[in-house]
Design an enzyme around this catalytic site. Sequence first.
Site, PDB file in Angstrom:
ATOM      1  N   ASP A   2      47.328  21.104  31.943  1.00 51.72           N
ATOM      2  CA  ASP A   2      46.074  21.284  31.208  1.00 51.72           C
ATOM      3  C   ASP A   2      44.893  21.639  32.112  1.00 51.72           C
ATOM      4  OD1 ASP A   2      46.365  18.732  32.236  1.00 51.72           O
ATOM      5  OD2 ASP A   2      46.053  17.693  30.331  1.00 51.72           O
ATOM      6  N   ASP A  33      47.908  16.814  36.565  1.00 51.51           N
ATOM      7  CA  ASP A  33      47.347  16.886  35.213  1.00 51.51           C
ATOM      8  C   ASP A  33      45.820  16.880  35.335  1.00 51.51           C
ATOM      9  OD1 ASP A  33      48.339  16.080  32.114  1.00 51.51           O
ATOM     10  OD2 ASP A  33      46.280  15.499  32.589  1.00 51.51           O
ATOM     11  N   HIS A  46      48.718   8.010  31.277  1.00 57.07           N
ATOM     12  CA  HIS A  46      47.574   7.168  30.875  1.00 57.07           C
ATOM     13  C   HIS A  46      48.008   5.740  30.506  1.00 57.07           C
ATOM     14  CE1 HIS A  46      44.772  10.408  31.106  1.00 57.07           C
ATOM     15  NE2 HIS A  46      45.349  11.118  30.152  1.00 57.07           N
ATOM     16  N   HIS A  72      43.648  15.460  33.648  1.00 57.39           N
ATOM     17  CA  HIS A  72      43.077  14.128  33.419  1.00 57.39           C
ATOM     18  C   HIS A  72      43.562  13.165  34.492  1.00 57.39           C
ATOM     19  CE1 HIS A  72      43.339  16.105  29.410  1.00 57.39           C
ATOM     20  NE2 HIS A  72      42.104  15.630  29.303  1.00 57.39           N
TER      21      HIS A  72
HETATM   22 ZN   LIG Z   1      46.015  15.735  30.647  1.00 59.34          ZN
END
Ligand SMILES: [Zn+2]
Length: 308
Positions: free
Chosen positions: A245, A162, A125, A164
């Site tokens: 995740d 991931d 991120h 996200h």
């Molecule tokens: Zn994540």
Amino acid sequence: MATRLYTHPIYLEHLTPPGHPERPDRLRAIQRVLDDEAFVPLDRVEAPEGDPQTILAVHPRDFVERIKAAVPQDGLAGIDGDTVLSPKSWQAALTAIGAANAAVDDVFGGRADNVFVAARPPGHHAEKTTAMGFCLFNYAAIAARHAQGRHGAERVAIVDWDVHHGNGTQDIFWDDPSVLYCSTHQMPLYPGTGAKNETGAGNIVNAPLAPRTGSETFRDAFSSRVLPALDAFRPDLIIVSAGFDAHHRDPLAEINLVEDDFDWATGQLMEQAGRHSAGRLVSLLEGGYDLQGLAFSVSAHVGRLMKG
Ligand SMILES: [Zn+2]
């Protein structure tokens, strides 16, 4: 040659507040599962501290200095609501970068077939000038630049499963066709980026997944979008932003993968690496917040890496 594992006790000293999902116990759970005798053949190496200069290929100097200056003497210092610094965070982040760069050196230098880096804090991120989403510096991006600068890699692919979207990695390589960024992720979900029509210079491939997506749809998306992009790109190195995740037990998202999906996806990427990059594959831990789901998924992933 073998599969190499980098980790370091300093990663346990990047602290977050009570109840924060990105916590040292994540690495303890991974360490416990990798203590199983199935993993005895792993080539375990203590991660070296990174060279701060290598960060500057991705993040501007004033940003790096700002993060370093925000590290508290004691207690915790918040960057945003999610992203926290503790006294050892700089050293932990620098050692995560050191491991990622060393892993790149290993696969180019013939010291390992492939490498898994079990580090915190995560990185995907982190944008050029913004630390966010538990991430300080984008260590996958730094490792990609290291491969280009040190080893002459012309094309580096970063595959991010991931749950996200890796807004940071996308931001960093948005207009750089020498790096392919492919991501499968839940949408809608934090951080909100990652739509199919975000394609950069034609080097960004987003495969958003609806909440409650299971194994079959994930594998379809991976097979129909990520793998053909890799095949066309012919990378000299594959870096995996390996978050776990998207596992069905994870509390931060609603994708329903099982451990076997990570085994399968790993195998697909190893096949691509075998075809295009002499097998060179470096996998870097990103998210994964249910300790059991994380541990079992890492076990599947690293087990597959070791099968060669
Ligand atoms: Zn994540």
